[in-house]
Write a protein that holds these residues in place. Structure first.
Motif, PDB file in Angstrom:
ATOM      1  N   ARG A 133      12.458  33.172  41.085  1.00 63.01           N
ATOM      2  CA  ARG A 133      12.929  33.060  39.699  1.00 63.01           C
ATOM      3  C   ARG A 133      14.196  33.884  39.534  1.00 63.01           C
ATOM      4  N   THR A 134      15.054  33.442  38.603  1.00 67.28           N
ATOM      5  CA  THR A 134      16.305  34.145  38.348  1.00 67.28           C
ATOM      6  C   THR A 134      16.480  34.475  36.866  1.00 67.28           C
ATOM      7  N   PRO A 174      19.034  38.746  38.938  1.00 67.78           N
ATOM      8  CA  PRO A 174      17.738  39.008  39.572  1.00 67.78           C
ATOM      9  C   PRO A 174      17.276  37.848  40.448  1.00 67.78           C
ATOM     10  N   HIS A 175      16.484  38.183  41.423  1.00 68.04           N
ATOM     11  CA  HIS A 175      15.764  37.223  42.259  1.00 68.04           C
ATOM     12  C   HIS A 175      14.371  37.813  42.419  1.00 68.04           C
ATOM     13  N   ASP A 186       3.672  29.742  44.149  1.00 66.57           N
ATOM     14  CA  ASP A 186       4.295  30.825  43.393  1.00 66.57           C
ATOM     15  C   ASP A 186       4.943  31.855  44.311  1.00 66.57           C
ATOM     16  N   ARG A 187       4.458  31.967  45.539  1.00 65.22           N
ATOM     17  CA  ARG A 187       5.034  32.917  46.500  1.00 65.22           C
ATOM     18  C   ARG A 187       6.382  32.443  47.018  1.00 65.22           C
ATOM     19  N   GLU A 188       6.737  31.192  46.788  1.00 65.41           N
ATOM     20  CA  GLU A 188       8.002  30.638  47.273  1.00 65.41           C
ATOM     21  C   GLU A 188       8.988  30.354  46.145  1.00 65.41           C
ATOM     22  N   GLY A 202      10.818  41.919  43.270  1.00 68.88           N
ATOM     23  CA  GLY A 202      12.144  41.322  43.336  1.00 68.88           C
ATOM     24  C   GLY A 202      13.247  42.352  43.395  1.00 68.88           C
ATOM     25  N   ILE A 203      14.447  41.844  43.252  1.00 67.86           N
ATOM     26  CA  ILE A 203      15.647  42.671  43.311  1.00 67.86           C
ATOM     27  C   ILE A 203      16.562  42.261  42.171  1.00 67.86           C
TER      28      ILE A 203
END
Length: 183
Positions: A44-45, A63-64, A39-41, A89-90
């Motif tokens: 999601r968008t 988003p990322h 999950d750390r890798e 995220g950003i």
């Protein structure tokens, strides 16, 4: 002829535990698109989960982000009773939105460096971002329902968020929208 089946307390607990473990792994397997990645890798968008939780920040796009339990290291078979899910995220905001948020003098935005981003997100961060943050704004958005920090870069109209167990907080208004006085 009717047969009565009686289960002891131990058997009920065992049956409940098997249901939880079996149900939990079924849900995880059904949503796991690449079992070799943690999950750390898995960046999601999708925007829907973020829009639901961060409605008062503004319309998010591009988003990322990651959602993971920082206390888990692999696939444990027994779920935690109170998991801490970090959502970091950003995302982009509409033109001028970041400047409007940081321009709110009541929150006292000042320069601030976010916590180091997880490696999977580093390539999505703006190179020359000038992050501005405000603990008062963070408290406004989270309302002490969850932990969270928000950093804005007006130059790229970006928001960097780092939260734990974020959820929709009813009644939180967009601070840039004018409030109608009561009639």
């Amino acid at each position: 002829m009717t047969v009565s089946i009686s289960l002891s307390r131990r058997n009920w607990i065992l049956l409940g535990g098997l249901t939880v473990v079996g149900g939990g792994t079924g849900i995880y397997a059904a949503t796991d698109d690449d079992p070799s990645r943690t999950d750390r890798e898995r960046v999601r968008t999708d925007t829907a989960p973020l829009r639901r939780r961060f409605t008062s920040i503004g319309q998010l796009s591009d988003p990322h982000w990651l959602g993971f339990n920082p206390n888990r290291h692999g696939r444990e078979s027994v779920p935690e009773p109170d998991p801490q899910i970090r959502v970091v995220g950003i995302a982009r905001l509409p033109a001028g939105r970041a400047a409007a948020v940081v321009g709110l003098t009541a929150y006292g935005f000042s320069p601030g460096v976010p916590e180091p981003a997880p490696k999977a997100l580093e390539k999505f961060l703006p190179e020359h971002a000038r992050w501005l943050t405000s603990p008062r704004y963070d408290r406004h958005i989270t309302q002490a329902v969850y932990r969270g920090r928000f950093h804005f870069d007006p130059g790229t109209n970006s928001v960097y968020f780092d939260t734990v167990n974020p959820e929709f907080v009813p009644g939180v208004m967009d601070p840039t929208e004018p409030v109608e006085p009561p009639v």
